[in-house]
Design a protein around this motif. Structure first.
Motif, PDB file in Angstrom:
ATOM      1  N   LYS A 168       0.955  -1.086   0.012  1.00 35.10           N
ATOM      2  CA  LYS A 168       0.216  -0.426  -0.240  1.00 35.10           C
ATOM      3  C   LYS A 168       0.957   1.624  -0.177  1.00 35.10           C
ATOM      4  O   LYS A 168       1.994   1.099   1.251  1.00 35.10           O
ATOM      5  N   VAL A 169       0.436   1.967  -0.629  1.00 35.01           N
ATOM      6  CA  VAL A 169       1.701   3.384  -1.047  1.00 35.01           C
ATOM      7  C   VAL A 169       0.750   4.589  -0.783  1.00 35.01           C
ATOM      8  O   VAL A 169      -0.789   4.467  -0.905  1.00 35.01           O
ATOM      9  N   PRO A 170       0.826   5.624   0.015  1.00 39.39           N
ATOM     10  CA  PRO A 170       0.142   6.697   0.699  1.00 39.39           C
ATOM     11  C   PRO A 170      -0.466   7.965  -0.833  1.00 39.39           C
ATOM     12  O   PRO A 170       1.000   7.675  -1.896  1.00 39.39           O
ATOM     13  N   LEU A 171      -1.680   8.421  -0.668  1.00 43.51           N
ATOM     14  CA  LEU A 171      -1.600   9.489  -1.792  1.00 43.51           C
ATOM     15  C   LEU A 171      -1.101  10.055  -1.633  1.00 43.51           C
ATOM     16  O   LEU A 171      -1.870  10.845  -0.038  1.00 43.51           O
ATOM     17  N   HIS A 172      -0.734  11.572  -2.419  1.00 47.44           N
ATOM     18  CA  HIS A 172      -1.038  12.614  -2.106  1.00 47.44           C
ATOM     19  C   HIS A 172      -1.519  14.002  -2.474  1.00 47.44           C
ATOM     20  O   HIS A 172      -1.433  13.555  -4.591  1.00 47.44           O
ATOM     21  N   PHE A 173      -2.710  14.354  -2.298  1.00 45.35           N
ATOM     22  CA  PHE A 173      -3.586  14.520  -3.641  1.00 45.35           C
ATOM     23  C   PHE A 173      -3.090  16.413  -3.685  1.00 45.35           C
ATOM     24  O   PHE A 173      -2.776  17.192  -1.983  1.00 45.35           O
ATOM     25  N   ILE A 174      -3.053  17.081  -4.599  1.00 46.38           N
ATOM     26  CA  ILE A 174      -2.098  18.298  -5.141  1.00 46.38           C
ATOM     27  C   ILE A 174      -3.795  19.377  -6.152  1.00 46.38           C
ATOM     28  O   ILE A 174      -4.476  18.300  -6.814  1.00 46.38           O
ATOM     29  N   GLY A 175      -3.534  20.620  -5.946  1.00 44.38           N
ATOM     30  CA  GLY A 175      -4.137  21.132  -7.089  1.00 44.38           C
ATOM     31  C   GLY A 175      -5.626  21.698  -6.488  1.00 44.38           C
ATOM     32  O   GLY A 175      -7.037  21.887  -7.591  1.00 44.38           O
ATOM     33  N   GLU A 176      -5.975  20.716  -5.622  1.00 49.65           N
ATOM     34  CA  GLU A 176      -7.685  20.983  -5.298  1.00 49.65           C
ATOM     35  C   GLU A 176      -7.949  22.445  -5.245  1.00 49.65           C
ATOM     36  O   GLU A 176      -9.186  22.780  -5.771  1.00 49.65           O
ATOM     37  N   GLU A 177      -7.378  23.245  -5.088  1.00 50.28           N
ATOM     38  CA  GLU A 177      -7.738  24.827  -4.477  1.00 50.28           C
ATOM     39  C   GLU A 177      -7.493  25.286  -6.327  1.00 50.28           C
ATOM     40  O   GLU A 177      -8.433  26.645  -6.171  1.00 50.28           O
ATOM     41  N   ASN A 178      -7.322  24.230  -6.734  1.00 52.79           N
ATOM     42  CA  ASN A 178      -7.483  25.200  -8.335  1.00 52.79           C
ATOM     43  C   ASN A 178      -8.637  24.763  -9.227  1.00 52.79           C
ATOM     44  O   ASN A 178      -8.898  24.147 -10.303  1.00 52.79           O
ATOM     45  N   ALA A 179      -9.660  23.422  -8.667  1.00 51.24           N
ATOM     46  CA  ALA A 179     -10.287  22.619  -9.367  1.00 51.24           C
ATOM     47  C   ALA A 179     -11.313  23.933  -9.280  1.00 51.24           C
ATOM     48  O   ALA A 179     -11.651  24.355  -8.759  1.00 51.24           O
ATOM     49  N   PRO A 229      11.650  -3.872  -6.184  1.00 50.91           N
ATOM     50  CA  PRO A 229      11.142  -3.719  -5.558  1.00 50.91           C
ATOM     51  C   PRO A 229      12.241  -1.751  -5.374  1.00 50.91           C
ATOM     52  O   PRO A 229      12.248  -0.698  -4.776  1.00 50.91           O
ATOM     53  N   GLY A 230      12.879  -1.136  -6.367  1.00 54.13           N
ATOM     54  CA  GLY A 230      14.119  -0.550  -7.210  1.00 54.13           C
ATOM     55  C   GLY A 230      13.438   0.516  -7.225  1.00 54.13           C
ATOM     56  O   GLY A 230      13.304   1.438  -7.739  1.00 54.13           O
ATOM     57  N   LYS A 231      11.695   0.327  -8.114  1.00 51.69           N
ATOM     58  CA  LYS A 231      10.433   1.284  -8.483  1.00 51.69           C
ATOM     59  C   LYS A 231       9.729   1.815  -7.333  1.00 51.69           C
ATOM     60  O   LYS A 231       8.736   2.420  -8.278  1.00 51.69           O
ATOM     61  N   LEU A 232      10.092   1.144  -5.903  1.00 54.60           N
ATOM     62  CA  LEU A 232       9.235   1.717  -5.059  1.00 54.60           C
ATOM     63  C   LEU A 232       7.967   2.755  -5.155  1.00 54.60           C
ATOM     64  O   LEU A 232       9.927   3.352  -3.984  1.00 54.60           O
ATOM     65  N   PRO A 233       7.683   4.551  -5.472  1.00 53.20           N
ATOM     66  CA  PRO A 233       7.429   5.434  -4.885  1.00 53.20           C
ATOM     67  C   PRO A 233       7.317   5.529  -3.898  1.00 53.20           C
ATOM     68  O   PRO A 233       6.639   4.237  -2.901  1.00 53.20           O
ATOM     69  N   GLU A 234       7.693   6.534  -2.867  1.00 52.53           N
ATOM     70  CA  GLU A 234       7.245   6.454  -1.233  1.00 52.53           C
ATOM     71  C   GLU A 234       5.611   7.387  -1.537  1.00 52.53           C
ATOM     72  O   GLU A 234       4.936   7.290  -0.730  1.00 52.53           O
ATOM     73  N   PHE A 235       5.535   7.597  -2.472  1.00 46.83           N
ATOM     74  CA  PHE A 235       3.963   8.096  -2.903  1.00 46.83           C
ATOM     75  C   PHE A 235       3.593   8.189  -4.440  1.00 46.83           C
ATOM     76  O   PHE A 235       4.194   8.663  -5.403  1.00 46.83           O
ATOM     77  N   LEU A 236       2.246   8.364  -3.916  1.00 50.52           N
ATOM     78  CA  LEU A 236       1.037   8.968  -5.633  1.00 50.52           C
ATOM     79  C   LEU A 236       0.568   9.633  -5.442  1.00 50.52           C
ATOM     80  O   LEU A 236      -0.210   9.917  -4.649  1.00 50.52           O
ATOM     81  N   GLU A 237       0.846  11.043  -6.607  1.00 44.42           N
ATOM     82  CA  GLU A 237      -0.055  12.094  -6.538  1.00 44.42           C
ATOM     83  C   GLU A 237      -1.411  11.957  -7.085  1.00 44.42           C
ATOM     84  O   GLU A 237      -1.483  11.823  -8.616  1.00 44.42           O
ATOM     85  N   VAL A 238      -2.020  12.547  -6.893  1.00 38.69           N
ATOM     86  CA  VAL A 238      -3.108  12.380  -6.841  1.00 38.69           C
ATOM     87  C   VAL A 238      -3.740  14.178  -7.501  1.00 38.69           C
ATOM     88  O   VAL A 238      -3.421  14.658  -6.490  1.00 38.69           O
ATOM     89  N   ASP A 239      -3.395  14.636  -8.926  1.00 44.71           N
ATOM     90  CA  ASP A 239      -3.782  15.818  -9.455  1.00 44.71           C
ATOM     91  C   ASP A 239      -5.310  16.306  -9.824  1.00 44.71           C
ATOM     92  O   ASP A 239      -6.207  15.593  -9.780  1.00 44.71           O
ATOM     93  N   LEU A 240      -5.846  16.984  -8.536  1.00 45.44           N
ATOM     94  CA  LEU A 240      -7.228  17.105  -8.729  1.00 45.44           C
ATOM     95  C   LEU A 240      -7.673  19.090  -9.561  1.00 45.44           C
ATOM     96  O   LEU A 240      -8.744  19.448  -9.523  1.00 45.44           O
ATOM     97  N   SER A 241      -6.655  19.691 -10.092  1.00 44.31           N
ATOM     98  CA  SER A 241      -6.952  20.981 -10.850  1.00 44.31           C
ATOM     99  C   SER A 241      -7.898  20.505 -10.922  1.00 44.31           C
ATOM    100  O   SER A 241      -8.256  22.595 -11.600  1.00 44.31           O
ATOM    101  N   LYS A 242      -8.107  20.061 -12.249  1.00 45.41           N
ATOM    102  CA  LYS A 242      -9.696  20.103 -13.105  1.00 45.41           C
ATOM    103  C   LYS A 242     -10.723  19.360 -12.518  1.00 45.41           C
ATOM    104  O   LYS A 242     -11.236  18.856 -13.526  1.00 45.41           O
ATOM    105  N   LEU A 243     -10.858  18.908 -11.815  1.00 44.48           N
ATOM    106  CA  LEU A 243     -12.097  18.264 -11.032  1.00 44.48           C
ATOM    107  C   LEU A 243     -13.119  18.921 -11.276  1.00 44.48           C
ATOM    108  O   LEU A 243     -13.251  20.657 -10.844  1.00 44.48           O
ATOM    109  N   GLU A 244     -14.033  18.382 -12.234  1.00 43.97           N
ATOM    110  CA  GLU A 244     -15.301  19.453 -12.640  1.00 43.97           C
ATOM    111  C   GLU A 244     -16.188  19.147 -10.663  1.00 43.97           C
ATOM    112  O   GLU A 244     -16.470  18.379 -10.431  1.00 43.97           O
TER     113      GLU A 244
END
Length: 205
Positions: free
Chosen positions: A102-113, A136-151
């Motif tokens: 399980k990898v944590p999600l980081h939400f970005i761009g919410e204020e501009n949606a 293992p060598g490809k494991l990201p510390e987190f995944l970004e979820v871009d919300l800047s275009k959310l309608e």
């Protein structure tokens, strides 16, 4: 991230209690064709490490008796009401075999949606982590979820999340495609809108 542990020879409830009373936490390392190894760790150092997000979703360098191996944190048992870690499990990783984690999600761009700026929607974060598969060598510390275009009224699902090269959703997540976030109208605003007279209507006296 590096973790220093020590070999543990005694096991059982009494031995574990004595370890905890001495400021240590019992643990175990297992996997990759080697025998499970009983270990003990400094409780305070472990407690502070567990408060870091990356500790839960990173390849850790575990040093035991001068030897280092790559591991993943797999399970933590906490005391029901004390600030105490009762036990911790680490799993060895093979650099050539995919891992599921399980990898944590980081939400970005919410204020501009548009949903937020133009429609005064509230963005609800439904889940904060996703199951992924990768080497293992490809494991990201987190995944970004871009919300800047959310309608307004729209939503984001697991398959909408941009994944780094070499990273895939686990099969059950791919099939279920769970909801990640959604833009919803505040309950008060919805009630006001429903109560407002339609254009051309005369409000009731």
């Amino acid at each position: 991230m590096k973790v220093v542990a020590f070999e543990r020879n005694l096991q059982g409830t009494g031995a574990s209690r004595r370890l905890r009373n001495a400021g240590k936490t019992p643990g175990i390392v297992y996997g990759v064709g080697a025998e499970p190894k009983l270990i003990e760790l400094d409780h305070n150092a472990l407690w502070h490490a567990l408060r870091k997000e990356a500790f839960h979703a990173s390849i850790l360098e575990l040093e035991v008796a001068g030897k280092t191996e790559q591991v993943l944190l797999r399970d933590v048992q906490y005391h029901p009401f004390k600030q105490m870690v009762l036990h911790v499990d680490f799993q060895r990783v093979d650099a050539n075999k995919p891992i599921h984690i399980k990898v944590p999600l980081h939400f970005i761009g919410e204020e501009n949606a548009p949903a937020v700026k133009l429609s005064a929607n509230i963005v609800s974060h439904v889940v904060n982590e996703l199951d992924i598969s990768c080497l293992p060598g490809k494991l990201p510390e987190f995944l970004e979820v871009d919300l800047s275009k959310l309608e307004a009224g729209a939503s984001v699902h697991a398959k909408d999340v941009a994944l780094p090269a070499g990273v895939a959703l686990t099969l059950h997540v791919e099939q279920e495609n769970p909801l990640i976030a959604s833009a919803v109208q505040p309950a008060g605003a919805a009630a006001e809108e429903a109560a407002a007279p339609a254009e051309g209507e005369t409000p009731a006296a």
